[in-house]
Design a protein around this motif. Sequence first.
Motif, PDB file in Angstrom:
ATOM      1  N   GLU A  62     -52.925 -32.529 -34.081  1.00 19.41           N
ATOM      2  CA  GLU A  62     -52.587 -33.880 -33.649  1.00 19.41           C
ATOM      3  C   GLU A  62     -52.281 -33.903 -32.152  1.00 19.41           C
ATOM      4  OE1 GLU A  62     -50.863 -32.636 -36.457  1.00 19.41           O
ATOM      5  OE2 GLU A  62     -52.050 -33.718 -37.951  1.00 19.41           O
ATOM      6  N   PHE A  63     -51.573 -32.887 -31.682  1.00 23.20           N
ATOM      7  CA  PHE A  63     -51.300 -32.779 -30.244  1.00 23.20           C
ATOM      8  C   PHE A  63     -52.628 -32.733 -29.488  1.00 23.20           C
ATOM      9  CE2 PHE A  63     -50.904 -30.311 -26.379  1.00 23.20           C
ATOM     10  CZ  PHE A  63     -49.826 -30.899 -25.745  1.00 23.20           C
ATOM     11  N   ASP A  64     -53.571 -31.937 -29.971  1.00 17.07           N
ATOM     12  CA  ASP A  64     -54.867 -31.787 -29.322  1.00 17.07           C
ATOM     13  C   ASP A  64     -55.608 -33.122 -29.243  1.00 17.07           C
ATOM     14  OD1 ASP A  64     -56.974 -30.433 -28.069  1.00 17.07           O
ATOM     15  OD2 ASP A  64     -57.852 -29.774 -29.956  1.00 17.07           O
ATOM     16  N   VAL A  65     -55.580 -33.900 -30.322  1.00 20.17           N
ATOM     17  CA  VAL A  65     -56.248 -35.210 -30.320  1.00 20.17           C
ATOM     18  C   VAL A  65     -55.596 -36.131 -29.303  1.00 20.17           C
ATOM     19  CG1 VAL A  65     -56.658 -37.310 -31.679  1.00 20.17           C
ATOM     20  CG2 VAL A  65     -57.169 -35.067 -32.668  1.00 20.17           C
ATOM     21  N   LEU A  66     -54.263 -36.230 -29.331  1.00 21.29           N
ATOM     22  CA  LEU A  66     -53.566 -37.097 -28.381  1.00 21.29           C
ATOM     23  C   LEU A  66     -53.817 -36.654 -26.941  1.00 21.29           C
ATOM     24  CD1 LEU A  66     -50.103 -37.639 -30.131  1.00 21.29           C
ATOM     25  CD2 LEU A  66     -52.054 -39.223 -30.058  1.00 21.29           C
ATOM     26  N   ALA A  67     -53.754 -35.355 -26.696  1.00 11.67           N
ATOM     27  CA  ALA A  67     -53.972 -34.837 -25.346  1.00 11.67           C
ATOM     28  C   ALA A  67     -55.402 -35.104 -24.882  1.00 11.67           C
ATOM     29  CB  ALA A  67     -53.661 -33.343 -25.300  1.00 11.67           C
ATOM     30  N   THR A  68     -56.359 -34.974 -25.772  1.00 12.40           N
ATOM     31  CA  THR A  68     -57.758 -35.226 -25.425  1.00 12.40           C
ATOM     32  C   THR A  68     -57.962 -36.688 -25.055  1.00 12.40           C
ATOM     33  OG1 THR A  68     -58.499 -33.414 -26.838  1.00 12.40           O
ATOM     34  CG2 THR A  68     -60.140 -35.089 -26.269  1.00 12.40           C
ATOM     35  N   LEU A  69     -57.382 -37.588 -25.839  1.00 12.57           N
ATOM     36  CA  LEU A  69     -57.483 -39.016 -25.524  1.00 12.57           C
ATOM     37  C   LEU A  69     -56.787 -39.327 -24.199  1.00 12.57           C
ATOM     38  CD1 LEU A  69     -56.851 -40.485 -29.078  1.00 12.57           C
ATOM     39  CD2 LEU A  69     -58.997 -40.616 -27.774  1.00 12.57           C
ATOM     40  N   ARG A  70     -55.620 -38.758 -23.980  1.00  9.51           N
ATOM     41  CA  ARG A  70     -54.844 -39.051 -22.762  1.00  9.51           C
ATOM     42  C   ARG A  70     -55.566 -38.560 -21.521  1.00  9.51           C
ATOM     43  NH1 ARG A  70     -53.005 -40.618 -18.701  1.00  9.51           N
ATOM     44  NH2 ARG A  70     -50.804 -40.688 -18.108  1.00  9.51           N
ATOM     45  N   ARG A  71     -56.124 -37.356 -21.578  1.00 13.03           N
ATOM     46  CA  ARG A  71     -56.779 -36.810 -20.390  1.00 13.03           C
ATOM     47  C   ARG A  71     -58.156 -37.424 -20.146  1.00 13.03           C
ATOM     48  NH1 ARG A  71     -57.463 -32.080 -23.866  1.00 13.03           N
ATOM     49  NH2 ARG A  71     -59.699 -31.701 -24.062  1.00 13.03           N
ATOM     50  N   SER A  72     -58.649 -38.212 -21.119  1.00 18.98           N
ATOM     51  CA  SER A  72     -59.944 -38.878 -20.925  1.00 18.98           C
ATOM     52  C   SER A  72     -59.832 -40.027 -19.931  1.00 18.98           C
ATOM     53  CB  SER A  72     -60.497 -39.382 -22.264  1.00 18.98           C
ATOM     54  OG  SER A  72     -59.770 -40.513 -22.727  1.00 18.98           O
ATOM     55  N   GLY A  73     -58.605 -40.472 -19.630  1.00 18.00           N
ATOM     56  CA  GLY A  73     -58.395 -41.555 -18.672  1.00 18.00           C
ATOM     57  C   GLY A  73     -58.571 -42.914 -19.315  1.00 18.00           C
ATOM     58  N   PRO A  74     -58.179 -43.961 -18.582  1.00 15.37           N
ATOM     59  CA  PRO A  74     -58.284 -45.319 -19.133  1.00 15.37           C
ATOM     60  C   PRO A  74     -59.705 -45.604 -19.578  1.00 15.37           C
ATOM     61  CG  PRO A  74     -57.037 -45.326 -17.088  1.00 15.37           C
ATOM     62  CD  PRO A  74     -57.624 -43.945 -17.241  1.00 15.37           C
ATOM     63  N   PRO A  75     -59.911 -46.243 -20.688  1.00 14.02           N
ATOM     64  CA  PRO A  75     -58.934 -46.899 -21.569  1.00 14.02           C
ATOM     65  C   PRO A  75     -58.384 -45.967 -22.661  1.00 14.02           C
ATOM     66  CG  PRO A  75     -61.126 -47.496 -22.280  1.00 14.02           C
ATOM     67  CD  PRO A  75     -61.292 -46.588 -21.079  1.00 14.02           C
ATOM     68  N   ASP A 132     -47.270 -38.252 -23.313  1.00 15.40           N
ATOM     69  CA  ASP A 132     -46.754 -38.017 -21.966  1.00 15.40           C
ATOM     70  C   ASP A 132     -45.467 -37.191 -22.005  1.00 15.40           C
ATOM     71  OD1 ASP A 132     -48.875 -39.214 -20.678  1.00 15.40           O
ATOM     72  OD2 ASP A 132     -47.814 -41.074 -20.216  1.00 15.40           O
ATOM     73  N   LYS A 133     -44.586 -37.468 -22.943  1.00 19.25           N
ATOM     74  CA  LYS A 133     -43.368 -36.664 -23.089  1.00 19.25           C
ATOM     75  C   LYS A 133     -43.719 -35.260 -23.583  1.00 19.25           C
ATOM     76  CE  LYS A 133     -40.230 -40.451 -24.193  1.00 19.25           C
ATOM     77  NZ  LYS A 133     -39.466 -41.091 -25.276  1.00 19.25           N
ATOM     78  N   ALA A 134     -44.602 -35.200 -24.578  1.00 22.14           N
ATOM     79  CA  ALA A 134     -44.956 -33.911 -25.167  1.00 22.14           C
ATOM     80  C   ALA A 134     -45.660 -33.009 -24.163  1.00 22.14           C
ATOM     81  CB  ALA A 134     -45.828 -34.118 -26.411  1.00 22.14           C
TER      82      ALA A 134
END
Length: 173
Positions: A62-75, A132-134
């Motif tokens: 789950e961390f990997d999925v969230l991190a992948t989405l976050r680092r992909s940039g907006p949106p 972002d916190k994680a």
Amino acid sequence: MAADRTPPEPDAVDHIVGQWHRERPDLDLSPMHVIGRISRLHWAFDEQLNRVFNDYDLGRGEFDVLATLRRSGPPFELTAGELRDSTMVTSGAVTKRVDRLQQAGLVNRRAAADDARGRVIQLTDQGRAVIDKAIDHHVRNETQLVSGLTADELLALTDLLRKLGQTLPADGG
């Protein structure tokens, strides 16, 4: 000329290799020094990394999925296929992770505009706050885990591990 250095204290891998050398002096055991240490480090790192993920009620996946989405940039969204390729897991594993994250309100899933069967996964505001916190906690943790190395040693190890990784089969087998 190499700088004088004091060799590190022998460790468990040295003990294991010494036993094999005694029993099978005909074998070149030098790879065992590397693979044994990488394996032991993997287990130790995994335990320390999972402690951080658990603090956010996340598994590694789950961390990997969230991190992948976050680092992909907006949106902060990717198709299911892009997410699968970026996380290097099967589509079934991505689906399970996304299901859990969607139930927690951390991602949304919708049909892709150009493919009714395809899905787009988007980070929610809550998901962005969590990752972002994680990630801050994760990077501090990783920094602590490698703090026994100098900056030059860290750079050299990074280069050596990259080179070693490039010699492995692309499919992992």
